[in-house]
Design an enzyme around this catalytic site. Structure first.
Site, PDB file in Angstrom:
ATOM      1  N   ASP A   1       3.378   9.497  -0.923  1.00 22.23           N
ATOM      2  CA  ASP A   1       2.217   8.743  -0.468  1.00 22.23           C
ATOM      3  C   ASP A   1       1.972   7.600  -1.434  1.00 22.23           C
ATOM      4  OD1 ASP A   1      -0.041   8.243   1.112  1.00 22.23           O
ATOM      5  OD2 ASP A   1      -0.574  10.360   1.183  1.00 22.23           O
TER       6      ASP A   1
ATOM      7  N   HIS B   1       0.814  -1.225   0.000  1.00 20.50           N
ATOM      8  CA  HIS B   1       0.000   0.000   0.000  1.00 20.50           C
ATOM      9  C   HIS B   1       0.843   1.269   0.000  1.00 20.50           C
ATOM     10  CE1 HIS B   1      -4.097  -1.733   0.811  1.00 20.50           C
ATOM     11  NE2 HIS B   1      -3.322  -2.785   1.002  1.00 20.50           N
TER      12      HIS B   1
END
Ligand code: GDG
Length: 500
Positions: free
Chosen positions: A388, A176
Site C-alpha cells: 500500500d 500516491h
C-alpha cells in the site's frame, strides 16, 4: 494589494475532480466539493492563493458540457477557487483508466505482476489522455509564476507533455501508490518512457523512502548517465540542464477533524449501539476498498487460523469487515469479491455458535458517523495490505481512538509502517500464522500496553497531519527552503542497509 496577487496561483491536477454532482428537485445540477482529506487540506491553500483544480468529472453523460462549464464558473464565488473539467472521449476512458492505469500500473506497482495485462492499446490511450490533460493545463496557465501539482499514477506523462509544448512553469508530482523495485519495473514494456516522463517534473514526491530508493535505483540502472546526488529527504539531479528533485512525503489525514468528530454525541450514540450489539470481548475491524492489494482473503485466512489454533478465542472475538465496492468493471475484482464471500461463508459456517457469528461482513460503504463509531468500537484495527502506498485507514483508526485503548495490527508493506512501525504490531501480510499470532497477542494485551502504544501512535499521526504534508510538499517544490523540513522517522523493514 490583493493577497491572491502576492502568491503564486496553485493548479492541482488529478484524474478525478473532487466533486459531488447532484440534481435538485427542479432538475438543476448542483456541484459540491468532495469531503476527502486531500481536498479538505488543499481547499484553504487554493482559496488563499487563488487556485484551480483540473480533472476528469467522471461519469456525467447526463450533463451537457456547456452546463458543467457554467456550473464550475459559479464555484469561484462559492468556494474561492474553481474546477476545470477535462473531457475525455468515451473510447479512450476504458483503455486509459480501467486498462493502463488499473491493469498495468496499479498491479505492477503493488508487486502483483501476474495480474498485469500489458495490452499495447492501453498504453496508446494512456499517452493520449495524458496529452489531453497537458493541453487543458496549458490553456489554463496564466504565466510562469503559476505552480502546478500533478497527482498520482494516472498522470505520470503529463509533465513531459507540458515540456513538449514548452511550459516552463514549475511542476511538482506526487505518486500516491508505491514505486516498485528495479526487477519489477523492468517488466514494464514502456519502462523508459515512464522513467523519462517522470524526470520532466521539477519534483517527484513519493510516500516513503523505500519508494524513492526504488525509483533512484531504476534511474541509476536504466539511465546510468544521470547521477542523483544528495542526502536526507530530498535528492536531486540534472537532466538536460533541468534540475529534478525527488523526496519522500508521507501523506496523512486531518487528525483534528477525526479526533473531534469521534467525540461527538452522534458518534457516542452509535458507539453505544454497536457495543450493545457485539457482545464479544474483542471487536476487530477491517476497512478496505475491494482490491487485491489490500490482502483481504489472506486476512480472513489468518482470522480462521487464529480460531483454529487458539480455541479459547471462541465467542471472544468478532471480525467486522467492511469492503467498499470499487473498479466494478474489471473481472479480477468480481472474482476477488466471490473469493472473499466464499471464505466468509465457510468460516462462519464452521465456527458460528448460538449467539456468536465470528465474521460480520458488509459489501457497501458506510457513512462517516458509522465509520467513526466502528473505529472507536474496534479493540483491534486489522490493516494488512499486501502492499500500500500509505493506507489512511491505519491513521484514521488511531486518530479516532480518543480513549487510547486500541491496538493497531499493521502490514510491514503499508507505507504507514514507515512512521508507525514502533508502536503498531507489525506483520508480514503473507504470513497467515504471524497475523493469527498478532491477533492472539492483541487480544491478551493489557490496558497499560495498549494505551502506551496507542498514545504514541496518535502523537505521530497528530504531528504529521495532512496540513503538514501539504506544507512540506509545497515548500519543497516551490520555495527550495529545505531547512524548514522537520525531521521524521522513516523505516524500511529489513532493507535499511541497501544503497540508493
Ligand atoms: C490511495 C493509495 C494512499 C473506506 N471505506 C469507507 C471510507 N473509506 C475511506 C477511508 C480512507 C479511504 O477511504 C481509503 O484510503 P486508503 O489510503 O486506505 O486507500 P486508497 O483508496 O487505496 O488510496 C493509498 C492513498 O491513496 C492516499 O495517498 O494512502 O496507499 O492506494 O480515507 O476512510 N469512508 C467512508 N465510508 C466507508 O465505508 N465514509
Amino acid at each position: 494589494m490583493n493577497k491572491k496577487n502576492q502568491k503564486n496561483r496553485l493548479i492541482i491536477v488529478s484524474n478525478r475532480l473532487p466533486i459531488v454532482l447532484s440534481q435538485t428537485d427542479t432538475g438543476q445540477w448542483d456541484v459540491k466539493q468532495g469531503s476527502g482529506g486531500l481536498v479538505t487540506a488543499l481547499a484553504p491553500v487554493l482559496r488563499d492563493r487563488g487556485g484551480l483544480w483540473i480533472g476528469w468529472p467522471g461519469t456525467s453523460e447526463l450533463i451537457e458540457k456547456q452546463d458543467l462549464e457554467t456550473m464550475f464558473e459559479q464555484t469561484v464565488k462559492d468556494f474561492g477557487y474553481t474546477f476545470e473539467p477535462v473531457f475525455l472521449p468515451a473510447n479512450l476512458v476504458n483503455d486509459y483508466y480501467l486498462g493502463f492505469s488499473n491493469q498495468v500500473l496499479w498491479p505492477l506497482f503493488h508487486d502483483l505482476q501476474s495480474r498485469c495485462d500489458f495490452a499495447p492499446a492501453y498504453w496508446d490511450a494512456y499517452q493520449a489522455v495524458n496529452k489531453i490533460f497537458a493541453r487543458t493545463i496549458a490553456r489554463n496557465i496564466k504565466d510562469d509564476d503559476d505552480h502546478i501539482w500533478v497527482h498520482d499514477y494516472h498522470l505520470m506523462g503529463v509533465g513531459q507533455e507540458l515540456r513538449k509544448i514548452k511550459t516552463t512553469a514549475k511542476i511538482g508530482y506526487f505518486l500516491h501508490i508505491p514505486f516498485p523495485s528495479l526487477d519489477l519495473f523492468l517488466k514494464l514494456p514502456w519502462r523508459f518512457h515512464i522513467l523519462e516522463s517522470l524526470l520532466c517534473y521539477d519534483m517527484i514526491g513519493f510516500q516513503t523512502q523505500r519508494d524513492r530508493r526504488n525509483f533512484v535505483q531504476c534511474v541509476h540502472a536504466m539511465l546510468p548517465d544521470i547521477k542523483i546526488r544528495g542526502k536526507g529527504r530530498v535528492l536531486s539531479t540534472k537532466v538536460n540542464d533541468h534540475t529534478v528533485r525527488m523526496g519522500n512525503f508521507p501523506i496523512s489525514i486531518d487528525y483534528n477533524e477525526f479526533a473531534q468528530k469521534a467525540a461527538t454525541k452522534e458518534v457516542e450514540k452509535r458507539l453505544a449501539e454497536i457495543k450493545e450489539a457485539f457482545q464479544a470481548d474483542q471487536l476487530i475491524l477491517g476497512v478496505d476498498r475491494l482490491d487485491y492489494s489490500k490482502g483481504i482473503p489472506e486476512r480472513l485466512l489468518a482470522f480462521r487460523n487464529a480460531l483454529e489454533r487458539y480455541p479459547e478465542l471462541e465467542k471472544k472475538i468478532t471480525l467486522f469487515q467492511i469492503v467498499v465496492p470499487s473498479r466494478q468493471r474489471i473481472e479480477q475484482y468480481d472474482n476477488l469479491k466471490n473469493e472473499i464471500e466464499q471464505l466468509v461463508s465457510e468460516i462462519n459456517g464452521r465456527f458460528t455458535r448460538p449467539g456468536w457469528v465470528p465474521i460480520h461482513y458488509i459489501y457497501q460503504s458506510v457513512d462517516r458517523t458509522e465509520l467513526l463509531a466502528l473505529y472507536r468500537a474496534a479493540d483491534i484495527g486489522l490493516v494488512t495490505p499486501l502492499k500500500d502506498g500509505m493506507n489512511l485507514v491505519a491513521k484514521e483508526y488511531c486518530a479516532s481512538h480518543i480513549d487510547d485503548n486500541g491496538v493497531l495490527i499493521l502490514s510491514e508493506f503499508a507505507g504507514a509502517a514507515s512512521q508507525l512501525h514502533k508502536h503498531a504490531l507489525l506483520v508480514n501480510p503473507y504470513d497467515i500464522q504471524a497475523i493469527a499470532d498478532a491477533i492472539y497477542y492483541a487480544c491478551r494485551m493489557g490496558t497499560k500496553e495498549r494505551k502506551t502504544r496507542m498514545k504514541a501512535l496518535r502523537k505521530i499521526v497528530k504531528k504529521s497531519d495532512i496540513y503538514w504534508w501539504v506544507d512540506e510538499f509545497l515548500t519543497a517544490v516551490f520555495s527550495h527552503n529545505l531547512n524548514t523540513f522537520r525531521p521524521m522517522v522513516d523505516y524500511i523493514p529489513s532493507q535499511d542497509t541497501v544503497q540508493e
